[in-house]
Motif scaffolding. Sequence first.
Motif, PDB file in Angstrom:
ATOM      1  N   ASN A 130       0.845  -1.185   0.000  1.00 53.29           N
ATOM      2  CA  ASN A 130       0.000   0.000   0.000  1.00 53.29           C
ATOM      3  C   ASN A 130       0.884   1.239   0.000  1.00 53.29           C
ATOM      4  OD1 ASN A 130       0.882   0.314   2.698  1.00 53.29           O
ATOM      5  ND2 ASN A 130      -0.706  -1.081   3.353  1.00 53.29           N
ATOM      6  N   ARG A 131       0.231   2.408  -0.114  1.00 48.74           N
ATOM      7  CA  ARG A 131       0.980   3.647  -0.301  1.00 48.74           C
ATOM      8  C   ARG A 131       1.908   3.948   0.844  1.00 48.74           C
ATOM      9  NH1 ARG A 131      -3.215   8.091  -2.467  1.00 48.74           N
ATOM     10  NH2 ARG A 131      -3.218   7.422  -4.628  1.00 48.74           N
ATOM     11  N   LEU A 132       1.417   3.715   2.062  1.00 49.45           N
ATOM     12  CA  LEU A 132       2.210   4.083   3.223  1.00 49.45           C
ATOM     13  C   LEU A 132       3.507   3.300   3.265  1.00 49.45           C
ATOM     14  CD1 LEU A 132       2.156   5.690   5.903  1.00 49.45           C
ATOM     15  CD2 LEU A 132       1.329   3.640   6.972  1.00 49.45           C
ATOM     16  N   ILE A 133       3.405   2.008   3.107  1.00 50.92           N
ATOM     17  CA  ILE A 133       4.605   1.175   3.187  1.00 50.92           C
ATOM     18  C   ILE A 133       5.547   1.469   2.031  1.00 50.92           C
ATOM     19  CG2 ILE A 133       5.436  -1.181   3.170  1.00 50.92           C
ATOM     20  CD1 ILE A 133       3.109  -2.024   4.678  1.00 50.92           C
ATOM     21  N   TYR A 177      -5.835  -1.210  10.603  1.00 53.45           N
ATOM     22  CA  TYR A 177      -4.848  -1.238   9.520  1.00 53.45           C
ATOM     23  C   TYR A 177      -5.476  -1.662   8.216  1.00 53.45           C
ATOM     24  CZ  TYR A 177      -0.534  -2.639   7.164  1.00 53.45           C
ATOM     25  OH  TYR A 177       0.480  -2.781   6.274  1.00 53.45           O
ATOM     26  N   ILE A 214      -5.349   1.677   6.046  1.00 52.32           N
ATOM     27  CA  ILE A 214      -4.008   1.841   5.518  1.00 52.32           C
ATOM     28  C   ILE A 214      -3.696   0.821   4.438  1.00 52.32           C
ATOM     29  CG2 ILE A 214      -1.577   1.969   6.141  1.00 52.32           C
ATOM     30  CD1 ILE A 214      -2.301   2.831   8.824  1.00 52.32           C
ATOM     31  N   ASN A 215      -4.160  -0.388   4.629  1.00 49.71           N
ATOM     32  CA  ASN A 215      -3.789  -1.454   3.713  1.00 49.71           C
ATOM     33  C   ASN A 215      -4.710  -1.509   2.509  1.00 49.71           C
ATOM     34  OD1 ASN A 215      -2.168  -3.463   2.926  1.00 49.71           O
ATOM     35  ND2 ASN A 215      -2.992  -5.034   4.257  1.00 49.71           N
ATOM     36  N   VAL A 216      -5.044  -0.344   1.958  1.00 50.31           N
ATOM     37  CA  VAL A 216      -5.922  -0.286   0.797  1.00 50.31           C
ATOM     38  C   VAL A 216      -5.123   0.259  -0.365  1.00 50.31           C
ATOM     39  CG1 VAL A 216      -8.066  -0.085   2.022  1.00 50.31           C
ATOM     40  CG2 VAL A 216      -6.706   1.923   1.609  1.00 50.31           C
ATOM     41  N   LYS A 271      -5.486   2.752  -2.467  1.00 55.21           N
ATOM     42  CA  LYS A 271      -5.186   4.175  -2.523  1.00 55.21           C
ATOM     43  C   LYS A 271      -5.404   4.773  -1.157  1.00 55.21           C
ATOM     44  CE  LYS A 271      -6.003   5.479  -7.239  1.00 55.21           C
ATOM     45  NZ  LYS A 271      -6.680   6.496  -8.053  1.00 55.21           N
TER      46      LYS A 271
END
Lengths: 226, 98
Positions: free
Chosen positions: A40-43, B56, B60-62, B64
């Motif tokens: 994902n974007r954050l990681i 999460y 977050i784990n998507v 976009k």
Amino acid sequence: MNENLFASFIAPTILGLPAAVLIILLPPLLIPTSKYLINNRLITTQQWLIKLTSKQMMTMHNTKGRTWSLMLVSLIIFIATTNLLGLLPYSFTPTTQLSMNLAMAIPLWAGAVIMGFRSKIKNALAHFLPQGTPTPLIPMLVIIETISLLIQPMALAVRLTANITAGHLLMHLIGSATLAMSTINLPSTPIIFTILILLTILEIAVALIQAYVFTLLVSLYLHDNT
Amino acid sequence: MASVVGIFSHSSVSVPVKDKKLLEVKLGELPSWILMRDFSPSGIFGAFQRGYYRYYNKYINVKKGSISGITMVLACYVLFSYSFSYKHLKHERLRKYH
């Protein structure tokens, strides 16, 4: 005013137990790991940043020095995230406590120096005398170089503590000065508010730079000793 | 909440019949439901783990993920620190008499 100026630096306790441990454990929650190649974007952002800093930092070391790369990269990430989290209002910054910075600086410095003394003892001792000194100056210079070596961990710890603490204190003071000025002399408040904004930008930079400096110096000590 | 032993990081786990979610428990059954929960250290750790992965996987784990995923965490951190230091901050209020 005197009492509450330093109140934000008291280590928080829950019923006498140190809650500072919980606050130190917060940054790892913000940096997730992943078992996939595409995340994902954050990681992805975090991995890109980590790759950038680690490449930049570890190019100057030889093979033996690069065994420390995990330690140094996690060090810079920890210090950077802890300093940046401390810029949020009302939060507690663990790096303002000298005890924690000493706990970080002394083992790392001692590890680098002892590693140097164990492997290449002649090279390590040669650092005590710069090249080309006139003969009468040698005893004094050896003493001075020894002192400058022994003071390195203290300087590392105190530098980080003092920079972060001073920045927080300045923001505190100028913030309360803005508030006080709004009652005394309203037109001059935007000036002080601008100073506050500039200080905040400076603090963000200082947070990152201090992490970098700390880690860079440790890696420098490592380079000398491998 | 599903009572699962082991690592829980996704939602495809089965819920045992006798465990109901909190919103499905009737008000009269609340004390017995609370007593049924697992309060051992591994149970509490499992609860934290489930809560973490629930947040999460949702924010977050998507594909976009936006900045609000992490901003919510930081906002909660600010509120938590405020409540922690309320005792000291009480004296800083802009009042004539404290």
